[in-house]
Design an enzyme around this catalytic site. Structure first.
Site, mmCIF file in Angstrom:
data_model
loop_
_atom_site.group_PDB
_atom_site.id
_atom_site.type_symbol
_atom_site.label_atom_id
_atom_site.label_comp_id
_atom_site.label_asym_id
_atom_site.label_seq_id
_atom_site.Cartn_x
_atom_site.Cartn_y
_atom_site.Cartn_z
ATOM 1 C CG HIS A 43 -1.988 0.984 1.245
ATOM 2 N ND1 HIS A 43 -3.244 0.732 1.763
ATOM 3 C CD2 HIS A 43 -2.039 2.265 0.812
ATOM 4 C CE1 HIS A 43 -3.999 1.807 1.626
ATOM 5 N NE2 HIS A 43 -3.292 2.763 1.071
ATOM 6 N NE ARG A 45 -1.986 5.343 3.662
ATOM 7 C CZ ARG A 45 -2.199 4.153 4.210
ATOM 8 N NH1 ARG A 45 -1.187 3.396 4.544
ATOM 9 N NH2 ARG A 45 -3.429 3.721 4.416
ATOM 10 C CG HIS A 50 3.931 2.476 5.259
ATOM 11 N ND1 HIS A 50 3.294 2.559 4.078
ATOM 12 C CD2 HIS A 50 3.051 2.876 6.215
ATOM 13 C CE1 HIS A 50 2.056 2.986 4.289
ATOM 14 N NE2 HIS A 50 1.880 3.200 5.569
ATOM 15 C CD GLU A 70 -4.016 -2.353 0.635
ATOM 16 O OE1 GLU A 70 -4.804 -3.279 0.445
ATOM 17 O OE2 GLU A 70 -3.653 -1.985 1.760
ATOM 18 C CG HIS A 192 -8.651 -2.290 7.739
ATOM 19 N ND1 HIS A 192 -8.292 -1.910 9.010
ATOM 20 C CD2 HIS A 192 -8.036 -1.425 6.903
ATOM 21 C CE1 HIS A 192 -7.504 -0.853 8.924
ATOM 22 N NE2 HIS A 192 -7.320 -0.540 7.671
HETATM 23 N N1 PXP Z 1 -7.165 -3.661 2.889
HETATM 24 C C1 PXP Z 1 -6.941 -2.337 2.746
HETATM 25 C C2 PXP Z 1 -7.623 -1.623 1.651
HETATM 26 C C3 PXP Z 1 -6.071 -1.654 3.623
HETATM 27 O O1 PXP Z 1 -5.860 -0.348 3.463
HETATM 28 C C4 PXP Z 1 -5.419 -2.397 4.625
HETATM 29 C C5 PXP Z 1 -4.445 -1.696 5.537
HETATM 30 O O2 PXP Z 1 -3.346 -1.250 4.798
HETATM 31 C C6 PXP Z 1 -5.677 -3.769 4.735
HETATM 32 C C7 PXP Z 1 -6.565 -4.375 3.851
HETATM 33 C C8 PXP Z 1 -5.022 -4.626 5.762
HETATM 34 O O3 PXP Z 1 -5.450 -4.261 7.033
HETATM 35 P P1 PXP Z 1 -4.687 -4.818 8.303
HETATM 36 O O4 PXP Z 1 -3.321 -4.210 8.283
HETATM 37 O O5 PXP Z 1 -5.513 -4.343 9.456
HETATM 38 O O6 PXP Z 1 -4.640 -6.300 8.184
#
Ligand code: PXP
Length: 239
Positions: A43, A45, A50, A70, A192
């Site tokens: 992910h 940003r 990170h 993502e 999440h």
């Molecule tokens: N899905 C999305 C869209 C996210 O932004 C995140 C966090 O970066 C996750 C899944 C994963 O969440 P977690 O780190 O709580 O497992």
């Protein structure tokens, strides 16, 4: 089969806290797949606090499992990176700049035209698209109208209710949402706050789940159980 995609952002957070290259994020991606992960998620940003954009390029060169990027597609820098790297999947998240972590899904009704256009950009490049949404029927119907291949259900509410012992109440909106997703012909991801306690129940209630993306809890568990063992423990919850 529900795929486990391991989000390796936390390796980069740890690396960045000291400078240097320890832990090595590219190695973490390779190890994750060797230890049984079905995919790797990053992910990036815009502030690169990170995962850095260059990490994403390096990881793509070397991994052979599914690669999911993502992020916030309203940032042109993100769109350009995804089009350059061409992952298997892009997950579109409506993050604000500087946000600690994703905390809501798309309003697929309000943003319908925007989403139609941006989804087309990625699909034309041969990249599967998933959009992050809350488990709300109206948002799922809205998602279907955007042309997205999949949706990723935002599972924070599930996790917090589950923690309070309200398992059935926690999962109910997700089961209803997941049925609607299936009925409308889209693929289904979730993510999440999924962890070793709540993952199995989620999967048992929604067996047609295509993929989960897990970062924070899995990396925390890995501190105690080791990365390889932890990936196997999570995979076992998905059987
Ligand atoms: N899905 C999305 C869209 C996210 O932004 C995140 C966090 O970066 C996750 C899944 C994963 O969440 P977690 O780190 O709580 O497992």
């Amino acid at each position: 089969m529900t795929k486990l995609s391991v989000n390796i952002n936390k390796f980069a957070t740890l690396r960045n806290s000291r400078g240097g290259n320890n832990p090595d994020v590219v190695k973490a991606a390779v190890d994750a797949q060797q230890f049984g992960a079905d995919g790797v998620t990053v992910h990036p940003r815009p502030d690169e606090r990170h995962i850095r954009y260059n990490d994403v390029r390096e990881i793509k060169k070397i991994i052979t499992t599914e690669f999911n990027i993502e992020g916030n597609c309203t940032e042109q820098k993100f769109v350009d990176l995804v089009l350059e790297v061409k992952p298997n999947q892009v997950t579109l998240v409506p993050d604000a700049l500087g946000q600690l972590t994703s905390d809501h899904g798309w309003d697929t009704v309000k943003n319908k035209n925007y989403l139609i256009d941006i989804i087309k950009v990625f699909k034309n490049a041969g990249i599967r698209v998933s959009i992050f949404i809350d488990p709300v029927i109206e948002m799922i119907e809205g998602a279907a109208a955007t042309g997205t291949d999949r949706v990723e259900l935002y599972t924070e509410a599930y996790a917090s209710h589950y923690k309070n012992g309200e398992r059935d109440t926690a999962v109910k909106p997700y089961v209803d949402a997941a049925k609607k997703v299936k009925e409308l012909g889209m693929g289904l991801n979730a993510g999440h706050d999924l962890d070793l306690n709540n993952l199995k129940f989620f999967k048992q209630n929604i067996p047609w789940l295509d993929e989960v993306s897990i970062g924070h809890a899995l990396i925390c568990d890995a501190l105690y159980f080791g990365f390889e063992n932890t990936i196997q423990l999570y995979k076992r919850q998905l059987m």
